[in-house]
Scaffold this motif. Structure first.
Motif, PDB file in Angstrom:
ATOM      1  N   UNK A  72      28.005 -59.153 -11.250  1.00 47.04           N
ATOM      2  CA  UNK A  72      28.439 -59.904 -10.075  1.00 47.04           C
ATOM      3  C   UNK A  72      27.556 -59.766  -8.852  1.00 47.04           C
ATOM      4  N   UNK A  73      26.468 -59.005  -8.959  1.00 47.08           N
ATOM      5  CA  UNK A  73      25.633 -58.802  -7.764  1.00 47.08           C
ATOM      6  C   UNK A  73      24.147 -59.028  -8.074  1.00 47.08           C
ATOM      7  N   UNK A  74      23.368 -59.198  -7.010  1.00 49.21           N
ATOM      8  CA  UNK A  74      21.949 -59.515  -7.167  1.00 49.21           C
ATOM      9  C   UNK A  74      21.171 -58.321  -7.750  1.00 49.21           C
ATOM     10  N   UNK A  75      20.139 -58.624  -8.507  1.00 46.34           N
ATOM     11  CA  UNK A  75      19.202 -57.612  -9.012  1.00 46.34           C
ATOM     12  C   UNK A  75      18.294 -57.159  -7.864  1.00 46.34           C
ATOM     13  N   UNK A  76      18.059 -55.868  -7.768  1.00 47.78           N
ATOM     14  CA  UNK A  76      17.237 -55.347  -6.678  1.00 47.78           C
ATOM     15  C   UNK A  76      15.818 -55.896  -6.686  1.00 47.78           C
ATOM     16  N   UNK A  77      15.290 -56.153  -7.870  1.00 50.44           N
ATOM     17  CA  UNK A  77      13.927 -56.685  -7.953  1.00 50.44           C
ATOM     18  C   UNK A  77      13.843 -58.112  -7.449  1.00 50.44           C
ATOM     19  N   UNK A  78      14.901 -58.880  -7.679  1.00 46.15           N
ATOM     20  CA  UNK A  78      14.918 -60.263  -7.173  1.00 46.15           C
ATOM     21  C   UNK A  78      14.958 -60.241  -5.648  1.00 46.15           C
ATOM     22  N   UNK A  79      15.798 -59.360  -5.110  1.00 52.33           N
ATOM     23  CA  UNK A  79      15.876 -59.254  -3.651  1.00 52.33           C
ATOM     24  C   UNK A  79      14.523 -58.809  -3.085  1.00 52.33           C
ATOM     25  N   UNK A  80      13.875 -57.885  -3.769  1.00 50.74           N
ATOM     26  CA  UNK A  80      12.563 -57.402  -3.307  1.00 50.74           C
ATOM     27  C   UNK A  80      11.545 -58.539  -3.309  1.00 50.74           C
ATOM     28  N   UNK A  81      11.573 -59.365  -4.360  1.00 43.76           N
ATOM     29  CA  UNK A  81      10.655 -60.514  -4.421  1.00 43.76           C
ATOM     30  C   UNK A  81      10.925 -61.486  -3.274  1.00 43.76           C
ATOM     31  N   UNK A  82      12.204 -61.681  -2.963  1.00 43.37           N
ATOM     32  CA  UNK A  82      12.538 -62.587  -1.854  1.00 43.37           C
ATOM     33  C   UNK A  82      12.010 -62.023  -0.531  1.00 43.37           C
TER      34      UNK A  82
END
Ligand SMILES: CCCCCCCC(=O)SCCNC(=O)CCNC(=O)[C@H](O)C(C)(C)COP(=O)(O)OP(=O)(O)OC[C@H]1O[C@@H](n2cnc3c(N)ncnc32)[C@H](O)[C@@H]1OP(=O)(O)O
Length: 174
Positions: A72-82
């Motif tokens: 149910x929550x965002x992946x940390x790597x995706x957030x880092x890429x953003x």
């Protein structure tokens, strides 16, 4: 090389670039296939970064199902890429093309799938070729930060830096 984000005591002088977008206007895509901003990037983040006042930028990203990490929550790597995309675009406000040298992220709260992230970033300082950029992300229903990031970007000569990869760089608009 081991580095930490630590602002210089004194920044080199900085000026907003005369060709930087006006506040509220988007930065042009730098490559159609860029994972961060490219409209034709398969599985890309499709983030558009907008110029703000001074040395600031803003961006938004819808947190979609495919970005899932924990249930149910965002992946940390995706957030880092953003963050990399938003932070890395921000030096264009002073007309400096960069690559990421060092990027730190603090994950403060879980970020639910289905939410929208709002990013605010600023160029905090420049020292020779190093550009220091900070950003904060919030959800649309709260002023409380859910994540923050700090990065040191390194100014490059675009043609020289990407010369070996020129074919794939040929679509680049930077
Ligand atoms: C619009 C565009 C949006 C793009 C968003 C996405 C951005 C990205 O993800 S870019 C891709 C990821 N990053 C990369 O591929 C970069 C790979 N690294 C490199 O190419 C090189 O290491 C590079 C260019 C960063 C530095 O190499 P080089 O040009 O030889 O720099 P060098 O002379 O060693 O150092 C210059 C200065 O930068 C500093 N520096 C170099 N590397 C780093 C680092 N990793 N962290 C912190 N500082 C660094 C040095 O200490 C030096 O500082 P000072 O002026 O105080 O002495």
């Amino acid at each position: 090389m081991s580095t930490n984000f630590s602002l210089p005591d004194v920044s080199d002088p900085m000026e907003r670039h005369p060709k930087a977008p006006a506040p509220g206007d988007p930065f042009r895509l730098h490559h159609d296939l860029c994972h961060g901003c490219g409209v034709n990037a398969p599985g890309g983040l499709h983030v558009t970064v907008y110029a703000g006042e001074g040395f600031t930028t803003t961006a938004e990203m819808k947190v979609e199902e495919w970005m899932l990490g924990g249930p149910g929550v965002i992946h940390g790597g995706v957030l880092t890429a953003a963050f990399d995309e938003v932070l890395g675009t921000t030096p264009l406000i002073i007309g400096v093309p960069v690559v990421t040298g060092h990027l730190e992220v603090d994950f403060l709260k879980p970020i639910p799938i289905g939410s929208t992230l709002h990013f605010e970033a600023e160029v905090a300082a420049k020292e020779r070729r190093k550009v220091f950029v900070r950003a904060v992300a919030r959800l649309d229903d709260s002023d409380e930060p859910v994540a923050t990031a700090s990065a040191i970007f390194i100014e490059i000569d675009l043609r020289k830096h990407y010369a070996k990869y020129y074919d794939s760089a040929s679509q680049s608009r930077l």
